[in-house]
Design a protein around this motif. Structure first.
Motif, short mmCIF file in Angstrom:
data_model
loop_
_atom_site.label_atom_id
_atom_site.label_comp_id
_atom_site.label_asym_id
_atom_site.label_seq_id
_atom_site.Cartn_x
_atom_site.Cartn_y
_atom_site.Cartn_z
N VAL A 286 -4.67 68.84 6.19
CA VAL A 286 -3.75 69.98 6.16
C VAL A 286 -3.06 70.22 7.52
O VAL A 286 -1.84 70.47 7.55
CB VAL A 286 -4.49 71.25 5.65
CG1 VAL A 286 -3.68 72.51 5.89
CG2 VAL A 286 -4.80 71.10 4.17
N PRO A 287 -3.75 70.11 8.67
CA PRO A 287 -3.04 70.34 9.95
C PRO A 287 -1.89 69.36 10.16
O PRO A 287 -0.89 69.69 10.80
CB PRO A 287 -4.13 70.15 11.02
CG PRO A 287 -5.42 70.36 10.30
CD PRO A 287 -5.21 69.91 8.89
N VAL A 288 -2.02 68.15 9.62
CA VAL A 288 -0.93 67.16 9.78
C VAL A 288 0.25 67.53 8.87
O VAL A 288 1.42 67.38 9.26
CB VAL A 288 -1.45 65.73 9.52
CG1 VAL A 288 -0.33 64.71 9.57
CG2 VAL A 288 -2.54 65.37 10.54
N VAL A 289 -0.05 68.05 7.69
CA VAL A 289 1.04 68.53 6.82
C VAL A 289 1.75 69.69 7.53
O VAL A 289 2.99 69.76 7.57
CB VAL A 289 0.50 69.00 5.44
CG1 VAL A 289 1.63 69.51 4.57
CG2 VAL A 289 -0.25 67.86 4.74
N ALA A 290 0.96 70.57 8.14
CA ALA A 290 1.56 71.72 8.85
C ALA A 290 2.47 71.23 9.97
O ALA A 290 3.58 71.74 10.15
CB ALA A 290 0.45 72.61 9.42
N ALA A 291 2.03 70.21 10.70
CA ALA A 291 2.83 69.69 11.82
C ALA A 291 4.14 69.08 11.30
O ALA A 291 5.20 69.27 11.90
CB ALA A 291 2.03 68.65 12.60
N ALA A 292 4.05 68.35 10.19
CA ALA A 292 5.26 67.72 9.63
C ALA A 292 6.27 68.80 9.26
O ALA A 292 7.47 68.70 9.55
CB ALA A 292 4.89 66.86 8.43
N VAL A 293 5.78 69.89 8.64
CA VAL A 293 6.69 70.97 8.22
C VAL A 293 7.29 71.66 9.46
O VAL A 293 8.50 71.89 9.54
CB VAL A 293 5.92 72.01 7.35
CG1 VAL A 293 6.76 73.24 7.11
CG2 VAL A 293 5.49 71.37 6.02
N LEU A 294 6.43 71.98 10.43
CA LEU A 294 6.91 72.73 11.60
C LEU A 294 7.89 71.90 12.43
O LEU A 294 8.86 72.45 12.97
CB LEU A 294 5.72 73.18 12.46
CG LEU A 294 4.92 74.35 11.86
CD1 LEU A 294 3.58 74.50 12.58
CD2 LEU A 294 5.71 75.65 11.92
N ALA A 295 7.64 70.60 12.54
CA ALA A 295 8.55 69.76 13.33
C ALA A 295 9.93 69.71 12.67
O ALA A 295 10.97 69.84 13.33
CB ALA A 295 7.98 68.36 13.49
N ARG A 296 9.94 69.56 11.33
CA ARG A 296 11.23 69.56 10.60
C ARG A 296 11.90 70.93 10.72
O ARG A 296 13.11 71.02 10.91
CB ARG A 296 11.01 69.25 9.12
CG ARG A 296 10.43 67.88 8.88
CD ARG A 296 11.50 66.84 9.05
NE ARG A 296 11.00 65.51 8.80
CZ ARG A 296 11.79 64.46 8.61
NH1 ARG A 296 13.10 64.57 8.66
NH2 ARG A 296 11.27 63.28 8.41
N LEU A 297 11.11 71.97 10.59
CA LEU A 297 11.68 73.33 10.68
C LEU A 297 12.33 73.55 12.05
O LEU A 297 13.42 74.11 12.14
CB LEU A 297 10.58 74.37 10.43
CG LEU A 297 11.00 75.82 10.54
CD1 LEU A 297 12.04 76.18 9.47
CD2 LEU A 297 9.79 76.76 10.40
N ALA A 298 11.66 73.09 13.11
CA ALA A 298 12.20 73.30 14.46
C ALA A 298 13.55 72.59 14.60
O ALA A 298 14.48 73.11 15.24
CB ALA A 298 11.21 72.79 15.50
N GLY A 299 13.67 71.40 14.00
CA GLY A 299 14.93 70.67 14.06
C GLY A 299 16.05 71.46 13.40
O GLY A 299 17.14 71.65 13.97
N TRP A 300 15.79 71.99 12.21
CA TRP A 300 16.84 72.75 11.51
C TRP A 300 17.09 74.10 12.17
O TRP A 300 18.21 74.61 12.17
CB TRP A 300 16.49 72.90 10.02
CG TRP A 300 16.60 71.60 9.29
CD1 TRP A 300 15.60 70.92 8.65
CD2 TRP A 300 17.77 70.79 9.15
NE1 TRP A 300 16.08 69.75 8.13
CE2 TRP A 300 17.41 69.64 8.41
CE3 TRP A 300 19.10 70.92 9.57
CZ2 TRP A 300 18.32 68.63 8.08
CZ3 TRP A 300 20.01 69.91 9.25
CH2 TRP A 300 19.61 68.80 8.52
N TYR A 301 16.06 74.68 12.74
CA TYR A 301 16.21 75.98 13.43
C TYR A 301 17.18 75.81 14.61
O TYR A 301 18.05 76.64 14.83
CB TYR A 301 14.84 76.44 13.91
CG TYR A 301 14.80 77.84 14.48
CD1 TYR A 301 15.26 78.91 13.75
CD2 TYR A 301 14.26 78.09 15.75
CE1 TYR A 301 15.21 80.21 14.26
CE2 TYR A 301 14.20 79.37 16.26
CZ TYR A 301 14.68 80.42 15.51
OH TYR A 301 14.62 81.70 16.02
#
Ligand code: BTN
Length: 262
Positions: free
Chosen positions: A175-190
């Motif tokens: 789960v922490p790796v899924v969280a990192a994948a989501v947050l990294a993508r989110l930061a790019g779009w943010y």
């Protein structure tokens, strides 16, 4: 290694955002409720609250979000300074769809931010904001992803309507790796939302369920509108062509398909 350390390592490996503070209890009422309290106390951007399970998980339109172990329950705090914060929920859905694709699962987006595989819910996003004199002060994005739910733990009435990364054959990652994948993508779009909001909308469109031109029903604010699904505008609003050819602009609601375009 504890889960927050795994998350930090996976984020660093992806060039993701640095999280100033992370809370990750085993169980919580709602990660978003906890983070809203931290936001009101002045917590910095990218503060995150996660939990292994939630006892009072909340979904959109006042619904509950069933949150047994095996899911990602993540809330992250943002303090947007750009002009179109209404696009943030779309950016979050997009980030989740992209992270899922990274793990081998092709998901579709349904406006505003449902993440579906073959019509079943893989993930959902609840965006809650507070505004002051200068506009939006903070946004808490609550992100729930069904990573490896045990179907036996789901109430029978929703078991047939949800799916998970594991059920869809994703690579088995913690789960922490899924969280990192989501947050990294989110930061790019943010980062893109200020200078180039149009890029977020076109990327969102490219992963949207292909319902354009078909007839849909949108339930919003106690009412329901039926019309042809035309587009999403540059502020993230849904454009629905209703009777007489008039275009209605909707800011929130629940879309269901009535019939495809002919
Ligand atoms: C939806 O209805 O589709 C949105 C679901 C959002 C669920 C997430 S899980 C983490 C965060 N905490 C909550 O209580 N809700 C959101």
């Amino acid at each position: 290694m504890d889960r927050a350390a795994v998350l930090a390592g996976a984020l660093a490996a992806r060039g993701g955002p640095r999280l100033p503070a992370v809370e990750w209890p085993d169980s919580i009422g709602s990660t978003s409720d906890r983070l809203k309290a931290l936001a009101r106390g002045g917590a910095p951007e990218w503060t995150a609250v996660l939990a292994e399970r939630q006892t009072g998980g909340r979904g959109r339109e006042g619904r509950a979000w069933v949150s047994p172990r095996g899911g990602l329950y993540l809330s992250v705090l943002l303090r947007p300074r750009f002009e179109k914060p209404g696009l943030l929920p779309l950016a979050a859905g997009l980030a989740v769809a992209e992270a899922s694709a990274e793990l081998g699962v092709r998901a579709e987006l349904k406006w505003p931010n449902d993440v579906l595989v073959s019509g079943r819910k893989l993930a959902g996003i609840l965006s809650e904001a507070a505004s002051g004199n200068v506009g939006v002060e903070w946004v808490v994005l609550g992100i729930g992803v069904n990573v490896a739910l045990d179907p036996a733990e789901l109430p029978p009435e929703i078991a047939g309507t949800v799916t998970s990364l594991r059920a869809e054959g994703a690579s088995e990652v913690p789960v922490p790796v899924v969280a990192a994948a989501v947050l990294a993508r989110l930061a790019g779009w943010y980062a893109a939302l200020g200078p180039s909001p149009g890029s977020v909308v076109s990327a969102w469109r490219s992963r949207a369920a292909p319902w354009w031109g078909g007839v849909v029903e949108v339930r919003a604010g106690g009412g329901a509108f039926r019309g042809r699904l035309r587009d999403v505008d540059d502020e993230g609003a849904l454009l629905l062509e209703v009777e007489g050819g008039r275009v209605r602009r909707l800011l929130s609601g629940e879309v269901s398909r009535v019939r495809p375009a002919v």
